[in-house]
Design a protein around this motif. Structure first.
Motif, mmCIF file in Angstrom:
data_model
loop_
_atom_site.group_PDB
_atom_site.id
_atom_site.type_symbol
_atom_site.label_atom_id
_atom_site.label_comp_id
_atom_site.label_asym_id
_atom_site.label_seq_id
_atom_site.Cartn_x
_atom_site.Cartn_y
_atom_site.Cartn_z
ATOM 1 N N ALA A 60 0.592 11.653 44.665
ATOM 2 C CA ALA A 60 0.267 11.305 43.271
ATOM 3 C C ALA A 60 1.449 10.602 42.607
ATOM 4 O O ALA A 60 1.263 9.610 41.893
ATOM 5 C CB ALA A 60 -0.106 12.559 42.490
ATOM 6 N N LYS A 61 2.652 11.103 42.874
ATOM 7 C CA LYS A 61 3.844 10.479 42.286
ATOM 8 C C LYS A 61 4.018 9.058 42.812
ATOM 9 O O LYS A 61 4.317 8.132 42.057
ATOM 10 C CB LYS A 61 5.080 11.324 42.606
ATOM 11 C CG LYS A 61 6.319 10.857 41.899
ATOM 12 C CD LYS A 61 7.470 11.810 42.156
ATOM 13 C CE LYS A 61 8.709 11.351 41.421
ATOM 14 N NZ LYS A 61 9.837 12.246 41.654
ATOM 15 N N ARG A 62 3.800 8.875 44.107
ATOM 16 C CA ARG A 62 3.905 7.545 44.705
ATOM 17 C C ARG A 62 2.856 6.598 44.111
ATOM 18 O O ARG A 62 3.149 5.449 43.785
ATOM 19 C CB ARG A 62 3.735 7.646 46.219
ATOM 20 C CG ARG A 62 4.040 6.341 46.940
ATOM 21 C CD ARG A 62 3.940 6.500 48.425
ATOM 22 N NE ARG A 62 2.630 7.048 48.762
ATOM 23 C CZ ARG A 62 2.338 7.632 49.903
ATOM 24 N NH1 ARG A 62 3.252 7.762 50.836
ATOM 25 N NH2 ARG A 62 1.132 8.098 50.138
ATOM 26 N N ALA A 67 1.438 2.231 40.500
ATOM 27 C CA ALA A 67 0.633 1.745 39.376
ATOM 28 C C ALA A 67 1.523 1.220 38.256
ATOM 29 O O ALA A 67 1.141 0.300 37.531
ATOM 30 C CB ALA A 67 -0.267 2.845 38.852
ATOM 31 N N GLN A 68 2.699 1.808 38.114
ATOM 32 C CA GLN A 68 3.582 1.377 37.035
ATOM 33 C C GLN A 68 4.275 0.065 37.363
ATOM 34 O O GLN A 68 4.670 -0.668 36.470
ATOM 35 C CB GLN A 68 4.618 2.462 36.741
ATOM 36 C CG GLN A 68 4.016 3.656 36.037
ATOM 37 C CD GLN A 68 5.035 4.771 35.835
ATOM 38 O OE1 GLN A 68 6.123 4.731 36.370
ATOM 39 N NE2 GLN A 68 4.649 5.770 35.059
ATOM 40 N N ARG A 69 4.440 -0.229 38.634
ATOM 41 C CA ARG A 69 5.056 -1.499 39.010
ATOM 42 C C ARG A 69 4.072 -2.624 38.732
ATOM 43 O O ARG A 69 2.899 -2.537 39.055
ATOM 44 C CB ARG A 69 5.410 -1.497 40.495
ATOM 45 C CG ARG A 69 6.697 -0.768 40.775
ATOM 46 C CD ARG A 69 7.075 -0.916 42.223
ATOM 47 N NE ARG A 69 6.636 0.306 42.887
ATOM 48 C CZ ARG A 69 6.088 0.379 44.081
ATOM 49 N NH1 ARG A 69 5.913 -0.707 44.778
ATOM 50 N NH2 ARG A 69 5.713 1.514 44.587
ATOM 51 N N LEU A 70 4.555 -3.685 38.112
ATOM 52 C CA LEU A 70 3.711 -4.834 37.818
ATOM 53 C C LEU A 70 3.939 -5.906 38.873
ATOM 54 O O LEU A 70 5.057 -6.361 39.073
ATOM 55 C CB LEU A 70 4.017 -5.386 36.426
ATOM 56 C CG LEU A 70 3.650 -4.473 35.269
ATOM 57 C CD1 LEU A 70 4.092 -5.096 33.955
ATOM 58 C CD2 LEU A 70 2.164 -4.219 35.237
#
Length: 173
Positions: A60-62, A67-70
């Protein structure tokens, strides 16, 4: 032998304590082995659950970090989509504005046409009132015109919605 018995009695006593410590009383009559294998199994299950939780947390953390990386391609795609959407909205609003302007212009022209028709009808009525048919008849008789004879009059039946104009002589029968 007495010494042997004493030793055996002591040995039996410790053995009873060991056995007693390995048993517990469930209710008032049943003896059951203390659940050491069960406890081990429970601990193993809990450890497995904990490992699964840690694994899921890591995944989940990965996924959250991913998801946060654009991604540049994704940002470019979103920018292009937003640009297309804004352009479509702009053209839609422009078309709506043009339609509104044209509808208002048509309404003004229709109002102008109605005004002109009313003026035209009023002018026709005024001309009809100004025309003196008796004066025209007298002038025509002065210039030698006569009433038509029976042989000159032909009757035609036409529908009320139609009209007829004569461009040449009517052939005799």
């Amino acid at each position: 032998m007495g010494q042997n018995m004493g030793r055996n009695a002591a040995h039996n006593e410790t053995r009873r304590k060991e056995i007693k410590s390995n048993y517990y009383v469930d209710g008032n009559t049943v003896r059951r082995l203390e659940g050491e294998p069960e406890e081990r199994r429970q601990r193993q299950l809990e450890e497995e659950r904990e490992l699964q939780k840690q694994k899921h947390r890591h995944i989940a953390k990965r996924n959250q970090e991913k998801a946060q990386r654009l991604n540049f391609g994704y940002v470019l795609f979103c920018t292009m989509a937003l640009t297309v959407l804004c352009a479509a909205c702009f053209f839609y609003i422009k078309v709506q504005s043009d339609i509104t302007v044209r509808v208002k212009r048509i309404s003004k022209l229709e109002a102008g046409i109605e005004g002109l028709r009313a003026e035209n009808d009023a002018a026709v009525r005024q001309m009809q009132l100004m025309t003196d048919l008796n004066a025209i008849k007298e002038k025509a008789l002065e210039y030698g015109m006569k009433y038509a004879g029976k042989e000159q009059i032909f009757y035609y039946s036409i529908e009320a919605e139609d009209y007829m104009e004569q461009y040449s002589d009517i052939p005799e029968k």
